[in-house]
Motif scaffolding. Structure first.
Motif, PDB file in Angstrom:
ATOM      1  N   VAL A   1       0.868  -1.174   0.000  1.00  0.00           N
ATOM      2  CA  VAL A   1       0.000   0.000   0.000  1.00  0.00           C
ATOM      3  C   VAL A   1       0.905   1.222   0.000  1.00  0.00           C
ATOM      4  O   VAL A   1       1.926   1.242   0.686  1.00  0.00           O
ATOM      5  CB  VAL A   1      -0.901   0.014   1.258  1.00  0.00           C
ATOM      6  N   TRP A   2       0.542   2.246  -0.756  1.00  0.00           N
ATOM      7  CA  TRP A   2       1.328   3.476  -0.771  1.00  0.00           C
ATOM      8  C   TRP A   2       1.063   4.238   0.527  1.00  0.00           C
ATOM      9  O   TRP A   2      -0.033   4.701   0.780  1.00  0.00           O
ATOM     10  CB  TRP A   2       0.964   4.328  -1.987  1.00  0.00           C
ATOM     11  N   ARG A   3       2.119   4.317   1.374  1.00  0.00           N
ATOM     12  CA  ARG A   3       2.025   5.016   2.654  1.00  0.00           C
ATOM     13  C   ARG A   3       3.273   5.844   2.877  1.00  0.00           C
ATOM     14  O   ARG A   3       4.279   5.660   2.217  1.00  0.00           O
ATOM     15  CB  ARG A   3       1.891   4.003   3.805  1.00  0.00           C
ATOM     16  N   THR A   4       3.206   6.708   3.871  1.00  0.00           N
ATOM     17  CA  THR A   4       4.346   7.539   4.229  1.00  0.00           C
ATOM     18  C   THR A   4       5.275   6.757   5.147  1.00  0.00           C
ATOM     19  O   THR A   4       4.837   6.198   6.144  1.00  0.00           O
ATOM     20  CB  THR A   4       3.876   8.827   4.928  1.00  0.00           C
ATOM     21  N   CYS A   5       6.552   6.733   4.780  1.00  0.00           N
ATOM     22  CA  CYS A   5       7.564   6.067   5.599  1.00  0.00           C
ATOM     23  C   CYS A   5       7.785   6.885   6.866  1.00  0.00           C
ATOM     24  O   CYS A   5       7.890   8.112   6.814  1.00  0.00           O
ATOM     25  CB  CYS A   5       8.861   5.953   4.803  1.00  0.00           C
ATOM     26  N   THR A   6       7.873   6.225   8.008  1.00  0.00           N
ATOM     27  CA  THR A   6       8.078   6.944   9.269  1.00  0.00           C
ATOM     28  C   THR A   6       9.514   7.432   9.419  1.00  0.00           C
ATOM     29  O   THR A   6       9.776   8.329  10.200  1.00  0.00           O
ATOM     30  CB  THR A   6       7.724   6.055  10.480  1.00  0.00           C
TER      31      THR A   6
ATOM     32  N   LEU B   1       6.467   9.148   0.483  1.00  0.00           N
ATOM     33  CA  LEU B   1       5.413   8.228   0.106  1.00  0.00           C
ATOM     34  C   LEU B   1       6.030   7.081  -0.686  1.00  0.00           C
ATOM     35  O   LEU B   1       6.651   7.294  -1.727  1.00  0.00           O
ATOM     36  CB  LEU B   1       4.362   8.955  -0.744  1.00  0.00           C
TER      37      LEU B   1
ATOM     38  N   ASP C   1       2.125  -4.685   4.218  1.00  0.00           N
ATOM     39  CA  ASP C   1       1.387  -4.634   5.482  1.00  0.00           C
ATOM     40  C   ASP C   1       2.326  -4.938   6.643  1.00  0.00           C
ATOM     41  O   ASP C   1       3.157  -5.832   6.581  1.00  0.00           O
ATOM     42  CB  ASP C   1       0.242  -5.647   5.482  1.00  0.00           C
TER      43      ASP C   1
ATOM     44  N   ASP D   1       6.515  -0.161   8.479  1.00  0.00           N
ATOM     45  CA  ASP D   1       6.310   1.284   8.509  1.00  0.00           C
ATOM     46  C   ASP D   1       7.517   2.075   8.022  1.00  0.00           C
ATOM     47  O   ASP D   1       7.485   3.285   7.977  1.00  0.00           O
ATOM     48  CB  ASP D   1       5.915   1.747   9.914  1.00  0.00           C
TER      49      ASP D   1
END
Length: 102
Positions: free
Chosen positions: A17-22, A27, A32, A35
């Motif tokens: 899923v395209w998410r922001t890296c912590t 992006l 899943d 992070d």
């Protein structure tokens, strides 16, 4: 009609899923339960104390640059000073290590 989002799904694995890296705040396609991107996990993990000092040094660097344009550089008009300070505040983010505008 195809969308840009559909094209991005074709190039990534099924469980991503395209998410922001912590770690780097970018992006990226992350599976899943993950992070941080591969670039951030490859770097040596810092202790909490090291991260705190790193952040403090980046804030101090930003304040020093603003102070230089506000007071210490002679022969510059007030308009140019304000433009340079606005640019610093817009492009330098102490929480990001690469300091670039996005």
């Amino acid at each position: 009609m195809p969308k840009v989002v559909d094209a991005a799904r074709v190039t990534t694995r099924d469980n991503t899923v395209w998410r922001t890296c912590t770690g780097c705040s970018r992006l990226k396609p992350l599976p899943d339960g993950v992070d941080r991107c591969e670039d951030c996990t490859a770097h040596k993990t810092q202790t909490t104390d090291e991260r705190g000092w790193d952040l403090a040094y980046r804030y101090a660097d930003l304040v020093g640059r603003i102070d230089a344009w506000a007071v210490q550089i002679p022969g510059v008009s007030d308009d140019e000073r304000l433009d340079k300070i606005r640019h610093l505040l817009k492009t330098l983010h102490p929480l990001r290590k690469d300091e670039g505008a996005r």
